[in-house]
Design a protein around this motif. Structure first.
Motif, PDB file in Angstrom:
ATOM      1  N   UNK A 136       0.830  -1.195   0.000  1.00  0.00           N
ATOM      2  CA  UNK A 136       0.000   0.000   0.000  1.00  0.00           C
ATOM      3  C   UNK A 136       0.868   1.249   0.000  1.00  0.00           C
ATOM      4  N   UNK A 137       0.709   2.088  -1.043  1.00  0.00           N
ATOM      5  CA  UNK A 137       1.442   3.352  -1.063  1.00  0.00           C
ATOM      6  C   UNK A 137       0.946   4.274   0.042  1.00  0.00           C
ATOM      7  N   UNK A 138      -0.367   4.285   0.235  1.00  0.00           N
ATOM      8  CA  UNK A 138      -0.963   5.063   1.312  1.00  0.00           C
ATOM      9  C   UNK A 138      -2.324   4.472   1.627  1.00  0.00           C
ATOM     10  N   UNK A 177      -2.729 -16.150   6.283  1.00  0.00           N
ATOM     11  CA  UNK A 177      -2.117 -14.892   6.721  1.00  0.00           C
ATOM     12  C   UNK A 177      -2.358 -13.831   5.649  1.00  0.00           C
ATOM     13  N   UNK A 178      -2.637 -12.628   6.081  1.00  0.00           N
ATOM     14  CA  UNK A 178      -2.701 -11.486   5.174  1.00  0.00           C
ATOM     15  C   UNK A 178      -1.774 -10.420   5.753  1.00  0.00           C
ATOM     16  N   UNK A 179      -0.723 -10.092   5.009  1.00  0.00           N
ATOM     17  CA  UNK A 179       0.320  -9.179   5.493  1.00  0.00           C
ATOM     18  C   UNK A 179       0.290  -7.914   4.641  1.00  0.00           C
ATOM     19  N   UNK A 180       0.044  -6.784   5.290  1.00  0.00           N
ATOM     20  CA  UNK A 180      -0.096  -5.507   4.589  1.00  0.00           C
ATOM     21  C   UNK A 180       1.090  -4.608   4.897  1.00  0.00           C
ATOM     22  N   UNK A 181       1.726  -4.108   3.843  1.00  0.00           N
ATOM     23  CA  UNK A 181       2.912  -3.269   3.975  1.00  0.00           C
ATOM     24  C   UNK A 181       2.581  -1.861   3.505  1.00  0.00           C
ATOM     25  N   UNK A 219      -3.869 -11.459  10.644  1.00  0.00           N
ATOM     26  CA  UNK A 219      -3.560 -10.298   9.816  1.00  0.00           C
ATOM     27  C   UNK A 219      -2.423  -9.505  10.433  1.00  0.00           C
ATOM     28  N   UNK A 220      -1.556  -9.004   9.592  1.00  0.00           N
ATOM     29  CA  UNK A 220      -0.389  -8.239  10.055  1.00  0.00           C
ATOM     30  C   UNK A 220      -0.273  -6.965   9.225  1.00  0.00           C
ATOM     31  N   UNK A 221      -0.063  -5.852   9.890  1.00  0.00           N
ATOM     32  CA  UNK A 221       0.159  -4.586   9.194  1.00  0.00           C
ATOM     33  C   UNK A 221       1.521  -4.033   9.599  1.00  0.00           C
ATOM     34  N   UNK A 222       2.338  -3.698   8.600  1.00  0.00           N
ATOM     35  CA  UNK A 222       3.620  -3.044   8.838  1.00  0.00           C
ATOM     36  C   UNK A 222       3.572  -1.646   8.248  1.00  0.00           C
ATOM     37  N   UNK A 223       3.976  -0.666   9.048  1.00  0.00           N
ATOM     38  CA  UNK A 223       4.057   0.715   8.574  1.00  0.00           C
ATOM     39  C   UNK A 223       5.534   1.075   8.454  1.00  0.00           C
ATOM     40  N   UNK A 224       5.962   1.458   7.264  1.00  0.00           N
ATOM     41  CA  UNK A 224       7.371   1.759   7.014  1.00  0.00           C
ATOM     42  C   UNK A 224       7.623   3.260   7.034  1.00  0.00           C
ATOM     43  N   UNK A 225       8.907   3.621   7.129  1.00  0.00           N
ATOM     44  CA  UNK A 225       9.288   5.030   7.031  1.00  0.00           C
ATOM     45  C   UNK A 225      10.159   5.497   8.174  1.00  0.00           C
ATOM     46  N   UNK A 235      13.254  -5.799   9.717  1.00  0.00           N
ATOM     47  CA  UNK A 235      12.366  -5.874   8.565  1.00  0.00           C
ATOM     48  C   UNK A 235      11.940  -4.498   8.089  1.00  0.00           C
ATOM     49  N   UNK A 236      11.855  -3.523   8.999  1.00  0.00           N
ATOM     50  CA  UNK A 236      11.447  -2.172   8.620  1.00  0.00           C
ATOM     51  C   UNK A 236      12.495  -1.523   7.714  1.00  0.00           C
ATOM     52  N   UNK A 237      13.741  -1.640   8.085  1.00  0.00           N
ATOM     53  CA  UNK A 237      14.809  -1.058   7.281  1.00  0.00           C
ATOM     54  C   UNK A 237      14.945  -1.788   5.957  1.00  0.00           C
ATOM     55  N   UNK A 238      14.847  -3.111   5.996  1.00  0.00           N
ATOM     56  CA  UNK A 238      15.000  -3.895   4.778  1.00  0.00           C
ATOM     57  C   UNK A 238      13.936  -3.532   3.742  1.00  0.00           C
ATOM     58  N   UNK A 239      12.658  -3.522   4.179  1.00  0.00           N
ATOM     59  CA  UNK A 239      11.577  -3.233   3.249  1.00  0.00           C
ATOM     60  C   UNK A 239      11.581  -1.774   2.797  1.00  0.00           C
TER      61      UNK A 239
END
Length: 339
Positions: A136-138, A177-181, A219-225, A235-239
């Motif tokens: 997800x871009x946003x 599993x549903x993983x949202x980035x 369900x898993x949600x990861x917020x990057x930035x 995993x945050x830095x890698x992605x």
């Protein structure tokens, strides 16, 4: 700056309408081009995420069943086949197979960004996991992201009928599993991970059922930035390094190879290069769009100033000289058009 229309224009034409006509063709073409570039960028992100070594890192860092396994084993022993990218329909009657087209009455054809199956290590309960990864871009302001994730989980579960189990053999259901980035998360959410799963709550009595019998959807949600925060690691830095349009190609390669032992294949290098080029193009388009918007704003402000000067009785020739337009163009203005 010249006035935006000439003396042949009808006197009752709105300056705003003329401005729209002036930019109509350019804006439409630009919008189509912007959409095309954004779609290409999104597709490149999905293809990068579908690389087995990237998925192996996601499984190891996010899915407890693989926490003790090596990246190499996850990649080569557990992830089955080739992950599907934008081909498996969310609305399909089957979770796998030749049917990759299905249409929802209200939303049209919906497909998982990435879908794959992964065998479970011995002693980890069921035989395999069905895993969906979404980029997800946003977040869409029209609905909560987590609600859509629950919908995906429900579809992944119900679509197993006739594939993973038949008739009433619900004990053969496989965990999903549903993983949202989320790639461009606001700073307050950056470098965060939330897990949503089914749990047992004993309200009365002491009955305790086997966890594998109900622990079937996670369900898993990861917020990057936010590279400056202390949580920017793992995993945050890698992605973020892999997907960010703010990290240049040489830096991506260095971080991925040195810190995560991800050797860039020819295919990955091609996708990374495409992403960097596309992101630069999208950035430049954004700057051009802002320039056009600023120009329109100045033009509208000039129209208002000219109307005020005309209403004040200032000589038309003087106004025309100041705003670099003709007297005929000034005469096309009407005080009633003032906003």
């Amino acid at each position: 700056m010249a006035y935006p229309f000439g003396p042949s224009q009808k006197r009752d034409s709105s300056p705003d309408a003329v401005l729209q006509c002036k930019h109509k063709d350019t804006s439409l073409a630009q919008a189509l081009h912007d959409t095309s570039m954004q779609s290409q960028y999104d597709a490149a992100c999905k293809r990068l995420l579908s690389e087995k070594i990237v998925l192996a890192w996601i499984l190891k860092e996010c899915v407890p069943e693989y926490r003790e396994e090596t990246i190499d084993d996850i990649m080569n022993k557990y992830i089955e086949g080739t992950p599907e990218v934008s081909s498996v329909p969310v609305q399909g009657s089957r979770i796998q197979g030749g049917n990759t087209e299905d249409t929802d009455l209200h939303e049209g054809t919906i497909r998982y960004d990435i879908f794959f199956r992964a065998l479970l290590p011995k002693g980890k309960g069921r035989l395999l996991l069905l895993i969906n990864v979404e980029a997800q871009n946003k977040e869409n302001p029209q609905y909560p992201l987590v609600s859509r994730m629950v919908y995906h989980l429900a579809r992944q579960t119900s679509s197993q009928h006739g594939v993973e189990f038949t008739n009433d053999h619900y004990g053969d259901l496989q965990k999903v599993y549903s993983i949202w980035i989320c790639m461009n998360a606001p700073k307050r959410r950056a470098n965060s991970m939330n897990v949503y799963e089914m749990t047992e709550k004993q309200v009365a009595g002491h009955v305790k059922l086997k966890k594998p019998d109900y622990d079937l959807m996670t369900g898993i949600v990861l917020w990057l930035g936010d590279p400056d925060s202390k949580e920017y690691k793992g995993i945050f830095k890698m992605l973020h390094t892999l997907l960010s349009n703010k990290v240049e190609e040489p830096k991506k390669r260095q971080v991925l190879e040195e810190e995560y032992d991800i050797q860039m294949s020819e295919k990955m290098e091609k996708e990374v290069s495409a992403m960097c080029n596309l992101s630069q193009g999208i950035l430049e388009q954004g700057m051009e769009k802002q320039r056009i918007q600023d120009e329109k704003k100045v033009q509208r402000q000039n129209i208002k100033r000219m109307k005020k000067l005309l209403a004040a009785g200032i000589d038309k020739a003087t106004i025309a000289n100041v705003f670099d337009c003709s007297v005929a163009e000034l005469e096309a203005l009407s005080p009633k058009q003032t906003r």
